[in-house]
Design a protein around this motif. Structure first.
Motif, PDB file in Angstrom:
ATOM      1  N   CYS B 152       0.890  -1.212   0.055  1.00  0.00           N
ATOM      2  CA  CYS B 152      -0.049   0.013  -0.006  1.00  0.00           C
ATOM      3  C   CYS B 152       0.926   1.239  -0.002  1.00  0.00           C
ATOM      4  N   ILE B 153       1.804   1.119   0.806  1.00  0.00           N
ATOM      5  CA  ILE B 153       2.568   2.329   1.171  1.00  0.00           C
ATOM      6  C   ILE B 153       3.682   2.696  -0.222  1.00  0.00           C
ATOM      7  N   GLY B 154       4.005   1.654  -0.748  1.00  0.00           N
ATOM      8  CA  GLY B 154       4.672   1.487  -1.992  1.00  0.00           C
ATOM      9  C   GLY B 154       4.064   1.801  -3.320  1.00  0.00           C
ATOM     10  N   TYR B 155       2.592   2.056  -3.112  1.00  0.00           N
ATOM     11  CA  TYR B 155       2.028   2.060  -4.443  1.00  0.00           C
ATOM     12  C   TYR B 155       2.677   2.870  -5.598  1.00  0.00           C
ATOM     13  N   TRP B 156       2.790   4.234  -5.414  1.00  0.00           N
ATOM     14  CA  TRP B 156       3.727   4.797  -6.424  1.00  0.00           C
ATOM     15  C   TRP B 156       5.151   4.471  -6.273  1.00  0.00           C
ATOM     16  N   ALA B 239       5.863   6.896   6.022  1.00  0.00           N
ATOM     17  CA  ALA B 239       4.766   6.325   5.112  1.00  0.00           C
ATOM     18  C   ALA B 239       3.804   7.314   4.534  1.00  0.00           C
ATOM     19  N   MET B 240       3.916   8.540   4.804  1.00  0.00           N
ATOM     20  CA  MET B 240       3.028   9.496   4.096  1.00  0.00           C
ATOM     21  C   MET B 240       3.128   9.656   2.726  1.00  0.00           C
ATOM     22  N   ALA B 242       2.690   7.479   0.729  1.00  0.00           N
ATOM     23  CA  ALA B 242       1.373   6.693   0.296  1.00  0.00           C
ATOM     24  C   ALA B 242       0.417   7.667  -0.361  1.00  0.00           C
ATOM     25  N   PRO B 243      -0.459   7.071  -1.114  1.00  0.00           N
ATOM     26  CA  PRO B 243      -1.404   7.905  -1.681  1.00  0.00           C
ATOM     27  C   PRO B 243      -2.406   8.133  -0.466  1.00  0.00           C
ATOM     28  N   THR B 244      -3.088   9.366  -0.578  1.00  0.00           N
ATOM     29  CA  THR B 244      -3.877   9.853   0.879  1.00  0.00           C
ATOM     30  C   THR B 244      -4.817   8.893   1.121  1.00  0.00           C
ATOM     31  N   PRO B 245      -5.594   8.239   0.257  1.00  0.00           N
ATOM     32  CA  PRO B 245      -6.588   7.106   0.650  1.00  0.00           C
ATOM     33  C   PRO B 245      -5.863   6.138   1.721  1.00  0.00           C
ATOM     34  N   VAL B 246      -4.720   5.596   1.106  1.00  0.00           N
ATOM     35  CA  VAL B 246      -3.922   4.765   1.945  1.00  0.00           C
ATOM     36  C   VAL B 246      -3.682   5.247   3.332  1.00  0.00           C
ATOM     37  N   SER B 247      -3.279   6.341   3.412  1.00  0.00           N
ATOM     38  CA  SER B 247      -2.807   7.053   4.659  1.00  0.00           C
ATOM     39  C   SER B 247      -4.128   7.078   5.685  1.00  0.00           C
ATOM     40  N   ALA B 248      -5.370   7.704   4.791  1.00  0.00           N
ATOM     41  CA  ALA B 248      -6.449   7.721   5.535  1.00  0.00           C
ATOM     42  C   ALA B 248      -6.875   6.470   6.138  1.00  0.00           C
ATOM     43  N   TYR B 249      -6.631   5.202   5.626  1.00  0.00           N
ATOM     44  CA  TYR B 249      -7.270   3.992   6.017  1.00  0.00           C
ATOM     45  C   TYR B 249      -6.018   3.543   6.987  1.00  0.00           C
TER      46      TYR B 249
END
Lengths: 107, 951
Positions: B152-156, B239-240, B242-249
């Protein structure tokens, strides 16, 4: 007979190990082939050397040679050919690409 | 309502199913449908959960069990108690909101399906963790969450900071997972079981046990790393990326909550000791204050939220550490509250980023003019985070202040804990005010990368849902949170719930005073700090941070590993071979030496009488010895060496004849022929001779090693040959070959029937070797030969050989077919027939040339390999149709008039597969190599710029 068998296996192993330690790819392939011979003979030897008939069942005899080492060795021979072929071509490709046939990839 | 036994496993399978389906839907449909496909599994899971609610409310614990590894005490147990129910609801509920939000957040270039896969994988891992009813299963699911969060964190993955963030998170939480495994094993030992229900009931025993302290320390290490407690907090801000949806989750409801979940889960067992109180509440308080202080100075909206998350996790950890029943209730309450307001704040930050192109608080200003609605939602959530009355955060923070006062009452430094708690509260107010003021209110709303506007309707919806929850819980807690809180807190307290009040107004009390002080102090702090925060440079970055320490440590470990590797591996294969041979000698010699030392000499067991030596055997032996010694002396001249090696092979096959192994003799002889052809083809491209490049000393050294190896092998063979046979395997095969296998050639029956699975593996290996050969030769193209024509043989294809070879082919093929089909009862079979066929075909190449043969014989040998292997597999699989295990063979006898009795065995079809595969493999190898030899010199053609063979 045991003397002949044991000494042949020892000689093949020794010669094979010596060739494996050589720097040229072709020698290493010879060495590995000799060691495979030694291993195959050794596997056969686990069935002992006896004056027995081949393990083809038939009337008139009940003293057969051990079939299990033979089955193991038979596939080992064929697999050994596959391995040798792959190594030979690998050595060839290495020589063409690296312009040397030293196992280290450089002189 | 479904029964627990069927509903619980379905709940766990649903998210993983969604993870598979969502990306496929994106590929074949639209992003909208992909989002729907991703949202359905968690929605269905919530419905199934609600079906279990009556039972859970009644105090039952719906459980599903499946024995997995009973010997280890590892069972698959899904256990839905109140705490698991609360967390599962959070995981799935916030998961649905995040999925909706992500649909609008992601850029058109980013793969939506991939993000949903990662999110759903994580959701499944997290749900499994909270529902796990076995300590070992908890450790397994814990690792799953670490791995899924890495994705998730490494999505990009194209961004360096995302990769570093993902790696850091995995390293830190993976380390914690390792500690957890150790911790739960010790805990299981102390409690006498890994079953969670048993362990939870054994609290008193565990705390008295000598393993309690090590188990506690390891489990705390796991919880603190996962929940980002000081000094392991640094992975969370990084870990920020990550895309924001991932952070929010991950950073509101799930990943970081796993740590405090673990503490809450094991609270009845672990809490109650002095060590627990000091370690857990101390770490929590320190983290709470430190992270709240740091958060004030961060400029990135998400980084402020990251440190705020660390701080709130500290608060929850401290509450759990206090070990009082009311504090446990407060901890659960704050877990719920933090999940709601933090998820909505992350989403709001994502909306700001999405609409303006920046998250920098120094750049953002006056957003309320453009997005009043979003501003209102963010204000509500941030106020809840600061603890403003009539919002949910106020209630749990009041309980926190009150517990900080109560539990420490009467202990040394009783005033210090409430004072620090108030200071931390003040910092929280300060960063909350700053977050809202700088982004949404101060300034005219200019100078941002894009002119913002309100986000799409459905991007705002999840934020609205969460903000409404903040308000409802804050105003009418009795109705909206009390039922959930009471059933879940029960499992943390581990007994009947204490009295606690969710009233908004308790009168003028000390906790209220602390709240007021925190607000006044926080707003003052923000006013004082604000002018200094505007500067471009971060004013308060310490020289040594936990993050920099971690990264220097990581670099040092990697450098050390590289040094060790470099000192052991110098890149010389010749040296490695030497090491392998020496290791083999030591491994083989050591047991012998030990046995001789123990018995004080060479043991002399029972011996068999030696068999007499006959003259033909001596002749074969002499041939073998002469050829081998000749090979050692002549290996530099490669042509001679090949011939001599053929001699060795010939004598080995004669030895097989002598020792009653006709199948081996045939195989060895044929393989020898094919090998010699192969080596000759290869020699075409190798230097004919090799110069002596080893020094005298090295040759002597290798000679000694070879002599030792040879002597050892001879001694071992002697020892084997002179001892009586003890194995009864031979008798078994000889006895069962006819009745079970229906063949009288026992060797062949073993190959195709008894050990058919081995043979299937072997033909696959041969096939793979052949494909490998084809791959190695694929990049090479012939080029015109530089060898002058005059040195080549004039007569390339001698007439005599050509004439003889052509009628030989059908004859040889006939023999091969005969050998193949008689193999079951007489020497022969698939392997032998295949090499015979290959030799016959190769003879055509040699006699008539590649071009001539190819014209008349266009065979795709790759297809042959595939057909052969598949035939063998299908023969084996056919047995399954009759309800017997894979590769079971059968046979029958047919009586045909005139021809007589014919035996049919499925093993023969299997052997036919062996035949076809081996013909294909041998021919593929030789034909490809032969095609190269068509012209003399070759050069490599690199298909890509960076040829993998070159580096």
């Amino acid at each position: 007979m045991e003397v002949l068998m044991a000494s042949a296996i020892g000689l093949l192993t020794g010669a094979g190990v010596y060739l494996i330690l050589r720097p040229r790819t072709f020698s290493v392939i010879f060495g590995l082939t000799l060691v495979s011979y030694a291993v195959n003979l050794y596997l056969l030897a686990t069935g002992r050397v006896r004056a027995a008939t081949a393990p083809i069942l038939g009337p008139g005899t009940s003293d057969y040679a051990d079939p299990l080492p033979q089955a193991l060795v038979l596939t080992a021979i064929v697999i050994g050919f596959g391995m040798t072929a792959f190594l030979v071509v690998l050595a060839l490709r290495a020589r063409i690409t690296l312009r040397t046939d030293h196992v280290d990839g450089r002189e | 309502m479904l029964l627990a036994s069927s509903a619980l496993p379905i709940i766990l399978v649903l998210p993983f199913l969604g993870a598979l389906v969502a990306p496929l839907v994106e590929r074949w449909g639209t992003r909208r449908w992909s989002a729907i496909a991703a949202a359905v599994p968690p929605l269905a899971a919530i419905a199934l959960l609600l079906g279990q609610l009556p039972a859970v409310r009644a105090g039952e614990v719906p459980t599903w069990e499946h024995s997995w590894l009973p010997a280890l005490g590892l069972d698959l147990v899904i256990r839905l108690d109140g705490l698991a129910f609360l967390f599962a609801t959070l995981v799935f509920g916030i998961g649905v909101l995040v999925i909706v939000y992500a649909r609008y957040y992601l850029h058109a270039d980013d793969s939506m399906g991939r993000l949903y896969t990662y999110l759903l994988l994580f959701m499944g891992a997290m749900a499994a963790l909270v529902l796990a009813g076995n300590l070992l299963l908890i450790a397994v699911c814990w690792e799953l969450t670490s791995l899924a969060s890495f994705l998730c964190i490494g999505y990009w993955s194209h961004r360096a900071d995302a990769r570093v963030g993902a790696r850091t998170a995995l390293t830190v939480t993976g380390l914690g997972g390792f500690a957890l495994l150790g911790g739960v094993i010790l805990l299981g030992k102390a409690a006498g079981s890994y079953d969670l229900s048993t362990v939870l009931a054994a609290g008193e025993t565990v705390r008295q046990h000598e393993l309690y302290l090590p188990a506690l320390l390891l489990i705390l290490l796991a919880a603190f790393t996962k929940s980002a407690q000081f000094p392991f907090h640094f992975w969370l801000p990084s870990a920020m990326a990550a895309p924001t949806p991932v952070s929010a989750y991950l950073h509101s409801a799930t990943m970081v909550k796993a740590g405090v979940f673990l503490l809450a889960r094991l609270h009845p067992v672990l809490a109650g000791s002095g060590e627990y109180l000091w370690l857990v509440s101390g770490t929590g308080l320190l983290t709470f204050v430190f992270a709240a202080y740091t958060a004030q100075f961060k400029h990135d909206m998400k980084e402020v939220l990251a440190y705020s998350t660390v701080s709130h996790l500290g608060l929850i950890t401290m509450l759990l550490g206090l070990s009082s029943p009311v504090a446990a209730v407060a901890a659960v309450f704050h877990i719920i509250n933090h999940a709601t307001f933090k998820a909505s704040l992350f989403m709001a930050a994502g909306i700001v980023d999405h609409e303006t192109g920046t998250r920098d608080l120094r750049v953002l200003n006056g957003l309320w003019r453009f997005m009043p609605y979003t501003t209102a939602l963010a204000v509500i959530a941030a106020a809840a985070m600061a603890g403003v009355p009539l919002l949910n955060g106020f209630l749990s923070k009041e309980m926190f202040f009150s517990e900080a006062l109560d539990v420490w009452n009467g202990r040394p430094f009783a005033w210090l804990v409430p004072a620090l708690a108030t200071v931390g509260g003040a910092f929280s107010v300060s960063y909350s005010v700053r977050f809202i003021h700088q982004a949404f209110f101060s300034g005219p709303g200019t100078g941002m990368p894009r002119v913002p506007h309100e986000p799409p309707r459905f991007m705002r919806l999840p934020v609205e849902v969460l903000a409404v929850l903040c308000v409802l819980v804050g105003i009418v807690p009795k109705f909206f949170v009390e039922p959930m809180l009471s059933i879940s807190a029960r499992d943390v307290v581990g007994g009947p719930l204490p009295y606690y009040s969710l009233d908004i107004w308790h009168g003028f009390t000390l906790p209220l005073a602390m709240t007021v002080i925190a607000f006044i102090g926080g707003i003052t702090a923000y006013r004082l700090l604000m002018p200094r925060l505007e500067g471009a440079r971060d004013p308060v970055v310490p020289i040594v941070t936990a993050s920099s320490l971690f990264h220097s440590l990581r670099r040092a470990v990697l450098r050390g590993a590289a040094n060790v590797t470099a000192s052991l591996e110098n890149g010389s294969l010749q040296r490695y071979v030497l090491l392998v041979v020496l290791s083999a000698l030591v491994a083989g010699g050591w047991p012998v030496a030990r046995a001789m030392l123990a018995t004080g000499g060479i043991p002399s067991p029972e011996r068999m009488p030696l068999t007499p030596i006959d003259p033909p055997s001596v002749a074969v032996w002499l041939l073998l010895v002469a050829a081998t010694i000749g090979l050692i002396g002549q290996f530099h001249d490669r042509f001679k060496a090949i011939v001599l090696m053929g001699g060795v092979g010939l004598s080995v096959s004669l030895a097989f004849v002598r020792f009653a192994a006709p199948d081996l003799a045939l195989t060895q002889l044929l393989v020898e022929v094919v090998t010699v052809i192969l080596l000759m083809l290869a020699l075409y491209h190798m230097p004919r001779t090799a110069e002596h490049s080893s020094s005298e000393g090295r040759r002597l050294r290798d000679g000694v090693i070879a002599a030792i190896a040879g002597t050892g092998a001879a001694a071992l063979s002697w020892a084997v040959l002179t001892r009586p046979v003890t194995s009864t395997l031979a008798d078994y095969f000889l006895e069962s070959s006819l009745p079970l296998g229906g063949g009288s050639n026992v060797v062949n029956v073993i190959l195709v029937d008894f050990r058919g699975f081995d043979t299937m593996g072997e033909i696959s290996v041969i096939g793979i070797a052949a494909i490998g050969v084809a791959g190695l030769l694929a990049g090479l193209r012939p080029r015109p030969s530089p060898i002058p024509e005059s040195t080549k043989a004039r007569d390339r294809h001698p007439l005599f050989l050509t004439t003889i070879s052509r009628p030989l082919l059908p004859l040889a093929l006939l023999v091969a077919v005969h050998v193949l089909f008689r193999g079951h009862n007489q020497p022969g079979g698939g392997f032998i027939a295949a090499i015979l066929t290959a030799a016959a075909l190769i003879l055509q190449y040699i006699a008539s040339g590649v071009a001539w043969t190819h014209q008349r014989l266009s065979m795709n040998f790759l297809t042959y390999i595939a057909i052969g292997v598949l035939l063998a597999v299908f023969t084996g699989a056919g047995a399954l149709l009759f309800g017997v295990p894979f590769l079971s063979m059968t046979y029958t006898h047919l009586h045909i008039p005139i021809i007589g009795d014919i035996e049919l065995a499925t093993a023969m079809i299997f052997d036919l597969g062996v035949y076809i595969a081996v013909v294909g493999a041998v021919m593929l190898i030789l034909a490809r190599l032969g095609r190269l030899s068509h012209t003399a010199e070759i050069e490599p053609v690199y298909l890509r710029e960076s040829d993998p063979w070159k580096s």
